[in-house]
Design a protein around this motif. Structure first.
Motif, PDB file in Angstrom:
ATOM      1  N   THR A  13       0.740  -1.156   0.064  1.00 41.70           N
ATOM      2  CA  THR A  13      -0.045  -0.007  -0.105  1.00 41.70           C
ATOM      3  C   THR A  13       0.912   1.109   0.036  1.00 41.70           C
ATOM      4  O   THR A  13       1.741   1.468   0.898  1.00 41.70           O
ATOM      5  CB  THR A  13      -0.958   0.060   1.380  1.00 41.70           C
ATOM      6  OG1 THR A  13      -1.716  -1.072   1.108  1.00 41.70           O
ATOM      7  CG2 THR A  13      -1.644   1.398   1.241  1.00 41.70           C
ATOM      8  N   LEU A  14       0.832   2.063  -1.002  1.00 44.29           N
ATOM      9  CA  LEU A  14       1.387   3.289  -1.093  1.00 44.29           C
ATOM     10  C   LEU A  14       0.788   4.394  -0.640  1.00 44.29           C
ATOM     11  O   LEU A  14      -0.679   4.400  -0.742  1.00 44.29           O
ATOM     12  CB  LEU A  14       1.915   3.592  -2.686  1.00 44.29           C
ATOM     13  CG  LEU A  14       2.418   2.558  -3.399  1.00 44.29           C
ATOM     14  CD1 LEU A  14       2.885   3.100  -4.745  1.00 44.29           C
ATOM     15  CD2 LEU A  14       3.951   2.146  -2.487  1.00 44.29           C
ATOM     16  N   MET A  22      -7.687   2.472  -4.982  1.00 42.46           N
ATOM     17  CA  MET A  22      -7.097   3.803  -4.805  1.00 42.46           C
ATOM     18  C   MET A  22      -8.186   4.416  -3.761  1.00 42.46           C
ATOM     19  O   MET A  22      -9.445   4.352  -3.866  1.00 42.46           O
ATOM     20  CB  MET A  22      -6.981   4.755  -5.924  1.00 42.46           C
ATOM     21  CG  MET A  22      -6.453   6.112  -5.732  1.00 42.46           C
ATOM     22  SD  MET A  22      -5.659   6.897  -7.016  1.00 42.46           S
ATOM     23  CE  MET A  22      -7.261   6.925  -8.002  1.00 42.46           C
ATOM     24  N   SER A  23      -7.801   5.274  -2.608  1.00 40.08           N
ATOM     25  CA  SER A  23      -8.617   5.720  -1.920  1.00 40.08           C
ATOM     26  C   SER A  23      -8.114   7.457  -1.421  1.00 40.08           C
ATOM     27  O   SER A  23      -6.913   7.516  -1.356  1.00 40.08           O
ATOM     28  CB  SER A  23      -9.038   5.010  -0.769  1.00 40.08           C
ATOM     29  OG  SER A  23      -7.760   4.649   0.227  1.00 40.08           O
ATOM     30  N   LYS A  60      -6.068  -2.880 -13.586  1.00 40.87           N
ATOM     31  CA  LYS A  60      -7.358  -3.184 -13.273  1.00 40.87           C
ATOM     32  C   LYS A  60      -7.886  -4.242 -12.571  1.00 40.87           C
ATOM     33  O   LYS A  60      -7.164  -5.030 -13.112  1.00 40.87           O
ATOM     34  CB  LYS A  60      -8.284  -2.665 -14.203  1.00 40.87           C
ATOM     35  CG  LYS A  60      -9.655  -1.924 -14.557  1.00 40.87           C
ATOM     36  CD  LYS A  60     -10.160  -1.491 -15.904  1.00 40.87           C
ATOM     37  CE  LYS A  60      -9.621  -0.542 -16.171  1.00 40.87           C
ATOM     38  NZ  LYS A  60     -10.310  -0.223 -17.540  1.00 40.87           N
ATOM     39  N   GLY A  61      -8.536  -3.919 -11.532  1.00 42.13           N
ATOM     40  CA  GLY A  61      -8.898  -5.330 -10.650  1.00 42.13           C
ATOM     41  C   GLY A  61      -7.804  -5.643  -9.877  1.00 42.13           C
ATOM     42  O   GLY A  61      -8.014  -6.662  -8.859  1.00 42.13           O
ATOM     43  N   GLN A  73      -3.750   1.000  -3.048  1.00 43.89           N
ATOM     44  CA  GLN A  73      -3.861  -0.513  -2.506  1.00 43.89           C
ATOM     45  C   GLN A  73      -3.193  -1.519  -3.812  1.00 43.89           C
ATOM     46  O   GLN A  73      -4.076  -1.530  -4.606  1.00 43.89           O
ATOM     47  CB  GLN A  73      -4.905  -0.831  -1.925  1.00 43.89           C
ATOM     48  CG  GLN A  73      -4.856  -2.282  -1.420  1.00 43.89           C
ATOM     49  CD  GLN A  73      -3.936  -2.627  -0.388  1.00 43.89           C
ATOM     50  OE1 GLN A  73      -3.958  -2.056   0.457  1.00 43.89           O
ATOM     51  NE2 GLN A  73      -3.348  -3.969  -0.502  1.00 43.89           N
ATOM     52  N   MET A  74      -2.037  -1.862  -3.655  1.00 45.55           N
ATOM     53  CA  MET A  74      -1.890  -2.728  -4.873  1.00 45.55           C
ATOM     54  C   MET A  74      -1.819  -4.255  -4.411  1.00 45.55           C
ATOM     55  O   MET A  74      -0.832  -4.565  -3.416  1.00 45.55           O
ATOM     56  CB  MET A  74      -0.338  -2.502  -5.266  1.00 45.55           C
ATOM     57  CG  MET A  74      -0.276  -0.930  -5.572  1.00 45.55           C
ATOM     58  SD  MET A  74       1.266  -0.536  -6.382  1.00 45.55           S
ATOM     59  CE  MET A  74       2.449  -0.748  -5.021  1.00 45.55           C
TER      60      MET A  74
END
Length: 115
Positions: free
Chosen positions: A18-19, A69-70, A64-65, A81-82
């Motif tokens: 998570t960045l 992102m928030s 995608k999928g 969030q990756m």
């Protein structure tokens, strides 16, 4: 506005990171926000974006999928969030804030995905 990314690191394929992007100097509530990345020898490319209202999000087909992102305007932060990371996701990830066609960039955070 000053942007500072964090959360990068080394992860194996299939892993998650998570960045975070923290802004100072201005409130982000009026800014469209996004993430870009640049792999060695490649051009910087779009990863994800979110409108200033947070109602609209856009992702590159390649993520995608897998990425979400928030934003939390109260904390002036943006997160990426990756999940299910792939070797091809290896790059420096940059936070972007855009207001009235003016771009602001962070210094970037390195994400390395290994097999």
């Amino acid at each position: 506005v000053k942007l500072v990314e964090s959360g990068g690191g080394l992860v194996q394929t299939g892993g998650s990171l998570t960045l975070s992007c923290t802004a100072s100097g201005r409130t982000l509530s009026h800014y469209s926000m996004g993430w870009f990345r640049q792999a060695p020898g490649e051009e910087r490319e779009f990863v994800a974006a979110m409108s200033h209202t947070g109602r609209n999000t856009y992702f590159a087909d390649s993520v995608k999928g897998r990425f979400t992102m928030s934003r939390d305007d109260a904390k002036n932060t943006l997160s990426l969030q990756m999940n299910n990371l792939e070797i091809e996701d290896t790059a420096i990830y940059y936070c972007n804030a855009n207001f009235l066609s003016t771009d602001h960039w962070g210094q970037g955070t390195q994400v390395t995905v290994s097999s």
